[in-house]
Motif scaffolding. Structure first.
Motif, PDB file in Angstrom:
ATOM      1  N   ARG A 145       0.825  -1.206   0.000  1.00 54.28           N
ATOM      2  CA  ARG A 145       0.000   0.000   0.000  1.00 54.28           C
ATOM      3  C   ARG A 145       0.861   1.258   0.000  1.00 54.28           C
ATOM      4  O   ARG A 145       0.528   2.256  -0.644  1.00 54.28           O
ATOM      5  CB  ARG A 145      -0.942  -0.005   1.206  1.00 54.28           C
TER       6      ARG A 145
ATOM      7  N   HIS B 219      -5.411  -4.100  -0.695  1.00 52.26           N
ATOM      8  CA  HIS B 219      -5.912  -2.733  -0.554  1.00 52.26           C
ATOM      9  C   HIS B 219      -7.438  -2.638  -0.528  1.00 52.26           C
ATOM     10  O   HIS B 219      -7.987  -1.533  -0.507  1.00 52.26           O
ATOM     11  CB  HIS B 219      -5.331  -1.804  -1.625  1.00 52.26           C
TER      12      HIS B 219
ATOM     13  N   GLU C 139      -5.431   2.336   0.667  1.00 56.14           N
ATOM     14  CA  GLU C 139      -6.510   1.396   0.940  1.00 56.14           C
ATOM     15  C   GLU C 139      -7.840   2.000   0.504  1.00 56.14           C
ATOM     16  O   GLU C 139      -8.105   3.189   0.733  1.00 56.14           O
ATOM     17  CB  GLU C 139      -6.546   1.066   2.432  1.00 56.14           C
TER      18      GLU C 139
END
Length: 391
Positions: free
Chosen positions: A14, A307, A332
């Motif tokens: 991420r 994510h 995310e």
């Protein structure tokens, strides 16, 4: 004794998105070409998505910057390519995309169209098709950029109708205009020019173009895989196969030729990165983003578990597995957004990312609303949450 593969966590994956995909404010691009290259290509089935995806990644979001790249300098081009889908890629990358995926798609389109012409049984064949294509190119040379309707008026052959799937229960009559024009575009002999209307319109005009330089397909797949690893790694063989639409064999060969380095993901599955790309990502500031339907940051992996909470899929995806507009916080997906008929941007968070996130998301929504101005966007991909919010 061989060394165990490096492990890269979901949190690290991420973290890569903010800088590599140009989504963190400090990492944003200054040109539309940089924005497109950051994700290899911008999904272009929906005309508005190209501009929304690019401007989300620009320091100074402006439709004029994207339009200049598409229609003046032509430093960005639309290609029928990965997954048989329309993408916008940089002019420098286009030959590799065309050779790795586009040429095979165009060849299949031509075979299928000729097959349907022959099956129609009215004397239509590859020679008729070649004459029709020559007439289209001559019309563009005479009249300049033209819509499909204008080309049909200038080229009588485009008004031809054929019966396809004759004798089957799904037999139907089709006009050939769209298919012939689409084939010329797939082969790079014509390209989409400015649309009639605003940047949200898909009624493009067409103009003459030149096919991309010839490259070996294997060489092109290797280069595309190399760039994809830099932007999307770590990722799996299945991810690359899905994103490109290649066979698994082609995906594996391309990864090997690109020198892909094996790593382990949080679930123990093998992933791959570009050679030596295992160090922690340089940190960026916390960031929020409002990305459009089919944005590459949401669509580039077959498995998006790192994510996206699986519980959010039902709200954010349509029946065919296409993702709608999404709200992001630090790599995310935390919610979805929509634009109402009066222009208001609305969103809903599907998890609680905290007060700092909520403030950043509101600020990003204000930025998006400011550059969109009076434009109204209804995505082609309508998902349950987007429909509910827009109502």
């Amino acid at each position: 004794m061989s060394r165990a593969p490096h492990r890269i966590s979901a949190a690290e994956r991420r973290a890569r998105l903010g800088r590599r995909h140009r989504l963190a404010p400090s990492a944003r691009a200054t040109t539309a070409v940089e924005a497109a290259d950051a994700v290899i290509g911008l999904h272009a089935t929906d005309a508005a998505t190209v501009h929304l995806s690019a401007c989300a990644r620009l320091t100074h979001a402006a439709i004029t910057e994207v339009e200049r790249a598409l229609y003046e300098g032509v430093s960005l081009v639309r290609l029928l390519s990965m997954r048989h889908t329309l993408f916008v890629v940089s002019e420098a990358l286009a030959p590799y995309v065309a050779a790795s995926t586009g040429h095979a798609i165009a060849a299949k389109e031509r075979r299928t169209l000729v097959k349907h012409l022959l099956e129609d049984g009215n004397g239509l064949d590859e020679h008729w098709l070649a004459d029709a294509e020559s007439a289209i190119l001559a019309a563009l040379a005479t009249h300049g950029p033209s819509t499909g309707s204008q080309l049909s008026a200038a080229v009588p052959a485009l008004r031809t109708k054929i019966t396809v799937f004759r004798g089957k229960k799904y037999e139907t009559v089709q006009g050939v205009s769209t298919r012939v024009i689409r084939l010329l575009a797939a082969e790079g002999r014509i390209r989409r020019d400015r649309p009639r209307g605003s940047w949200t319109s898909s009624q493009f005009t067409w103009t003459a173009s030149s096919p991309w330089p010839a490259l070996a397909a294997e060489e092109a797949r290797t280069e595309l895989a190399r760039r994809w690893l830099i932007r999307y790694g770590p990722a799996t063989e299945a991810d690359l196969k899905w994103w490109t639409g290649w066979t698994l064999g082609h995906a594996r060969k391309a990864l090997a030729a690109a020198g892909a380095e094996e790593v382990k993901l949080d679930d123990g599955v093998s992933g791959y990165v570009a050679p030596g790309d295992t160090e922690p990502e340089p940190s960026v500031e916390p960031w929020a983003a409002l990305l459009p339907a089919l944005d590459p940051s949401a669509m580039a992996w077959a498995d998006r578990g790192f994510h996206l909470d699986p519980e959010h899929r039902a709200a954010l995806f349509d029946y065919a597995g296409n993702i709608g507009p999404t709200v992001w916080w630090n790599g995310e997906i935390v919610g979805g957004w929509a634009q109402r008929a009066d222009g208001e941007l609305v969103w809903r968070l599907l998890s609680d990312p905290g007060q700092d996130a909520s403030a950043a998301i509101e600020a990003e929504a204000s930025r998006l609303s400011a550059w969109m101005g009076e434009a109204r966007v209804t995505p082609r991909i309508r998902t349950p949450l987007e429909r509910e919010l827009a109502a």
